[in-house]
Enzyme design. Structure first.
Site, PDB file in Angstrom:
ATOM      1  N   LYS A   1       0.836  -1.209   0.000  1.00 45.45           N
ATOM      2  CA  LYS A   1       0.000   0.000   0.000  1.00 45.45           C
ATOM      3  C   LYS A   1       0.864   1.251   0.000  1.00 45.45           C
ATOM      4  O   LYS A   1       0.446   2.285   0.487  1.00 45.45           O
ATOM      5  CB  LYS A   1      -0.883   0.026   1.253  1.00 45.45           C
TER       6      LYS A   1
ATOM      7  N   GLY B   1       4.595  -4.623  -9.317  1.00 48.12           N
ATOM      8  CA  GLY B   1       4.392  -3.259  -8.815  1.00 48.12           C
ATOM      9  C   GLY B   1       5.707  -2.607  -8.424  1.00 48.12           C
ATOM     10  O   GLY B   1       6.031  -1.496  -8.857  1.00 48.12           O
TER      11      GLY B   1
ATOM     12  N   THR C   1       8.245 -13.115  -6.348  1.00 43.92           N
ATOM     13  CA  THR C   1       6.825 -13.374  -6.131  1.00 43.92           C
ATOM     14  C   THR C   1       6.581 -14.873  -6.098  1.00 43.92           C
ATOM     15  O   THR C   1       7.203 -15.619  -6.856  1.00 43.92           O
ATOM     16  CB  THR C   1       5.899 -12.751  -7.208  1.00 43.92           C
ATOM     17  N   ILE C   2       5.676 -15.280  -5.231  1.00 48.06           N
ATOM     18  CA  ILE C   2       5.308 -16.699  -5.240  1.00 48.06           C
ATOM     19  C   ILE C   2       4.529 -17.027  -6.507  1.00 48.06           C
ATOM     20  O   ILE C   2       4.435 -18.174  -6.895  1.00 48.06           O
ATOM     21  CB  ILE C   2       4.467 -17.096  -4.001  1.00 48.06           C
ATOM     22  N   ASP C   3       3.955 -15.990  -7.157  1.00 47.51           N
ATOM     23  CA  ASP C   3       3.051 -16.229  -8.290  1.00 47.51           C
ATOM     24  C   ASP C   3       3.776 -16.646  -9.570  1.00 47.51           C
ATOM     25  O   ASP C   3       3.144 -17.154 -10.491  1.00 47.51           O
ATOM     26  CB  ASP C   3       2.232 -14.968  -8.597  1.00 47.51           C
TER      27      ASP C   3
ATOM     28  N   ARG D   1     -15.052 -38.108  -0.779  1.00 44.82           N
ATOM     29  CA  ARG D   1     -15.455 -36.706  -0.999  1.00 44.82           C
ATOM     30  C   ARG D   1     -14.782 -36.089  -2.212  1.00 44.82           C
ATOM     31  O   ARG D   1     -13.750 -36.590  -2.683  1.00 44.82           O
ATOM     32  CB  ARG D   1     -15.026 -35.856   0.207  1.00 44.82           C
TER      33      ARG D   1
ATOM     34  N   ARG E   1     -15.908 -30.342  -0.237  1.00 44.33           N
ATOM     35  CA  ARG E   1     -15.369 -29.402   0.754  1.00 44.33           C
ATOM     36  C   ARG E   1     -14.262 -28.580   0.106  1.00 44.33           C
ATOM     37  O   ARG E   1     -13.635 -29.009  -0.863  1.00 44.33           O
ATOM     38  CB  ARG E   1     -14.771 -30.152   1.943  1.00 44.33           C
TER      39      ARG E   1
HETATM   40  O1  F6P Z   1       1.291 -11.633  -5.307  1.00 44.67           O
HETATM   41  C1  F6P Z   1       1.356 -12.505  -4.238  1.00 44.67           C
HETATM   42  C2  F6P Z   1      -0.011 -12.723  -3.658  1.00 44.67           C
HETATM   43  O2  F6P Z   1       0.113 -13.615  -2.581  1.00 44.67           O
HETATM   44  C3  F6P Z   1      -1.072 -13.202  -4.653  1.00 44.67           C
HETATM   45  O3  F6P Z   1      -0.945 -14.559  -4.955  1.00 44.67           O
HETATM   46  C4  F6P Z   1      -2.337 -12.834  -3.947  1.00 44.67           C
HETATM   47  O4  F6P Z   1      -3.407 -12.608  -4.848  1.00 44.67           O
HETATM   48  C5  F6P Z   1      -1.970 -11.550  -3.271  1.00 44.67           C
HETATM   49  O5  F6P Z   1      -0.558 -11.519  -3.146  1.00 44.67           O
HETATM   50  C6  F6P Z   1      -2.584 -11.386  -1.908  1.00 44.67           C
HETATM   51  O6  F6P Z   1      -2.178 -10.176  -1.382  1.00 44.67           O
HETATM   52  P1  F6P Z   1      -2.618  -9.668   0.065  1.00 44.67           P
HETATM   53  O7  F6P Z   1      -1.805 -10.429   1.051  1.00 44.67           O
HETATM   54  O8  F6P Z   1      -2.280  -8.227   0.045  1.00 44.67           O
HETATM   55  O9  F6P Z   1      -4.070  -9.922   0.183  1.00 44.67           O
END
Ligand code: F6P
Length: 366
Positions: free
Chosen positions: A80, A123, A144-146, A181, A284
């Site tokens: 932020k 970002g 990034t984990i992504d 399940r 679930r």
């Molecule tokens: O970019 C990493 C990440 O963990 C995304 O996989 C996920 O959408 C986002 O950040 C969640 O961010 P926050 O912790 O700010 O909700």
């Protein structure tokens, strides 16, 4: 001539950040440079009132001893605090976004800081690029984990997240089978399906839903029924948080606002409900969420992070700026930040990994 550098970690944390910090500090101090850490992205500079002990802290060799295997970041982070659109609360309580990047440059001058190593995702790297264009000497480190950053084979944090998610799927198999399940596991990944796809294949999920392939829930229900008919009375479905049905949009918990991105989540629950309705089986959901961002980095991520940190210092030593260190397997190379900023790496639809999923019979919801 470099004497003093600063390092900042921005955006969501990822396992390996502390290893980067350690490599930067050791590589820099071995060159006789001084190292400083900015607290919580750029908040240490832009909100000094929040940091009675200082928003800029010296990081010595002692401070990085024994941190390489720890998750999180000793500097703190935020998603932020973009200096280009910094959220500022007005007297009437409303929030406006102000460009405060000029203050970062002034601060660097005032503190005699010669360069910045900015560790972050899309970002943070876009911010690094903007600061470089304004005249700051900057090197970016992709995190990034992504795994959704372009121009690098991978980012550190991804392997740790995939390993953990795979372990979770392994655990779900036994309980799902015992109770006959459907178990739906929702993973992070934002608009890319890397974590879902890699862990889903490695963990032998029966269905993987990712944002790159809009899904048809009836196809998923067919898969569950087919397995039942074959006597395999349970199914595991991995859903990436950004996955969406062909007819309909992504599930959003909180819309974008005040300089931060929208919060995704909820698709796992929607898929579980729809499958229960269609198949009559108990379904679930398990949401891995922030568990994917925690824990110790795997040795792969630790090594990648250490290599990135050391390479970032070498880049500065070689006089480079406006570049990001990147893994071009098997080497670490430099790419221009302008080639990275604002670009996302999705799972290519023709990738052999995706094809592997199809070849071994995993349903992709299409
Ligand atoms: O970019 C990493 C990440 O963990 C995304 O996989 C996920 O959408 C986002 O950040 C969640 O961010 P926050 O912790 O700010 O909700």
């Amino acid at each position: 001539m470099i004497r003093r550098i600063a390092i900042s970690t921005g955006g969501g944390d990822a396992p390996g950040l502390n290893a980067v910090i350690r490599a930067v500090v050791l590589s820099a101090t071995n060159r006789g440079w001084e190292c400083f850490g900015i607290r919580d992205g750029f908040n240490g500079i832009l909100c000094p009132e929040r940091y009675p002990e200082g928003g800029l802290i010296p990081i010595t060799r002692d401070k990085v001893r024994g941190i390489g295997h720890l998750g999180g970041t000793i500097l703190g982070t935020t998603n932020k605090g973009d200096p280009l659109q910094f959220p500022t609360i007005q007297a009437d309580g409303s929030v406006v976004l102000r460009d405060r990047s000029g203050e970062v440059l002034v601060y660097f001058q005032k503190e005699n800081l010669d360069a910045l190593i900015s560790v972050g995702g899309d970002g943070s790297l876009a911010i690094a690029h903007a600061l470089h264009k304004k005249g700051l000497r900057v090197v970016g480190v992709p995190k990034t984990i992504d795994n959704d950053l372009d121009k690098t084979f991978t980012t550190f944090g991804f392997d740790t997240a995939v390993s953990f998610a795979t372990d979770c799927i392994d655990r779900l198999h036994t309980t799902a089978e015992s109770h006959h399940r459907v178990l739906v596991m929702e993973v992070m990944g934002r608009y890319a399906g890397w974590i879902g796809l890699h862990s889903g294949i490695a963990g032998a999920a029966h269905c993987i839903l990712i944002p790159e392939i809009p899904f048809d829930i009836d196809k998923v229900a067919d898969m569950v029924r087919r397995r039942d008919q074959q006597g395999r009375m349970y199914s595991i479905v991995v859903v990436a948080e950004g996955a969406a049905p062909a007819e309909g949009g992504r599930q959003v918990i909180e819309p974008a606002g005040h300089g931060r991105l929208e919060r995704l989540g909820g698709v796992g629950d929607a898929v579980a409900r729809a499958l229960q309705e269609r198949t009559g089986k108990e379904a679930r959901v398990v949401v891995l969420g922030h568990l994917l961002r925690g824990g110790s980095p795997t040795s792969f991520d630790r090594l990648a992070a250490l290599r990135f940190g050391a390479a970032a210092v070498r880049a500065l030593d070689e006089g480079l700026s406006g570049v990001m260190v990147s893994l071009s397997h098997p080497n670490v190379v430099y790419v221009a930040l302008e080639e990275v900023a604002g670009r996302m790496k999705s799972v290519p639809l023709d990738s052999d990994t995706l094809q592997t999923a199809r070849d071994i019979g995993i349903c992709l919801g299409d």
